[in-house]
Design an enzyme around this catalytic site. Sequence first.
Site, short mmCIF file in Angstrom:
data_model
loop_
_atom_site.label_atom_id
_atom_site.label_comp_id
_atom_site.label_asym_id
_atom_site.label_seq_id
_atom_site.Cartn_x
_atom_site.Cartn_y
_atom_site.Cartn_z
N CYS A 1 4.66 4.15 2.55
CA CYS A 1 3.27 4.55 2.43
C CYS A 1 3.06 5.90 3.11
O CYS A 1 3.67 6.89 2.73
CB CYS A 1 2.37 3.45 2.98
SG CYS A 1 0.62 3.65 2.62
N ALA A 2 2.25 5.96 4.16
CA ALA A 2 2.01 7.21 4.89
C ALA A 2 3.06 7.47 5.95
O ALA A 2 3.19 8.59 6.45
CB ALA A 2 0.63 7.16 5.54
#
Length: 186
Positions: free
Chosen positions: A105-106
Amino acid sequence: MASVLLPLAKGFEELEAVALIDTMRRGGIEVRVAYLEDELQKELVLDANGITIQADTSIKNIISDDFDMMVLPGGWGGTYALAEKKRVIELVQEFKEKKVVGAMCAAPFVLKKAGVLGTTYTCYPGAKDEIDHAGYREDLKVVTDGNVMTSQGPGTAVCFGLAIIERLVGKESMQAVKDGMLLDYC
């Protein structure tokens, strides 16, 4: 038995963390959850959507030699907190050098800050610009580039878990978990 360190910080993406922990444990991997100790945060870590997870130990107690891999779930709040913690950056660098490091994800943002994000990676599409690193692959759920593994986001967490099982335990264990969890889409 293979072992994975999974650090959590306030604002982490709960679906990613729980799916990774569950999938890896089904594959026979010992998963230890660490928290970032400070005056506000102890072993109960609040995620991005109001769910609290109890961690096993403080990040300050972690020795990289006790683990085979370190995996970072995403969520911008948790990602920023991990990226600002000197001990996390040191551990990411140690794992990349000697073992395996993963992020989804991030969280590849943390890998970039630590200087270990490879030449090919994936992440949450909305995080790509902030990570700002060449080699982004939007077409793959999971990318392995040497000792660095990355994945896209909440919907790919179990697929990421399967890839980790295959890497650390073997294809047979991965296939058993995949079949048992009905993960034909991975």
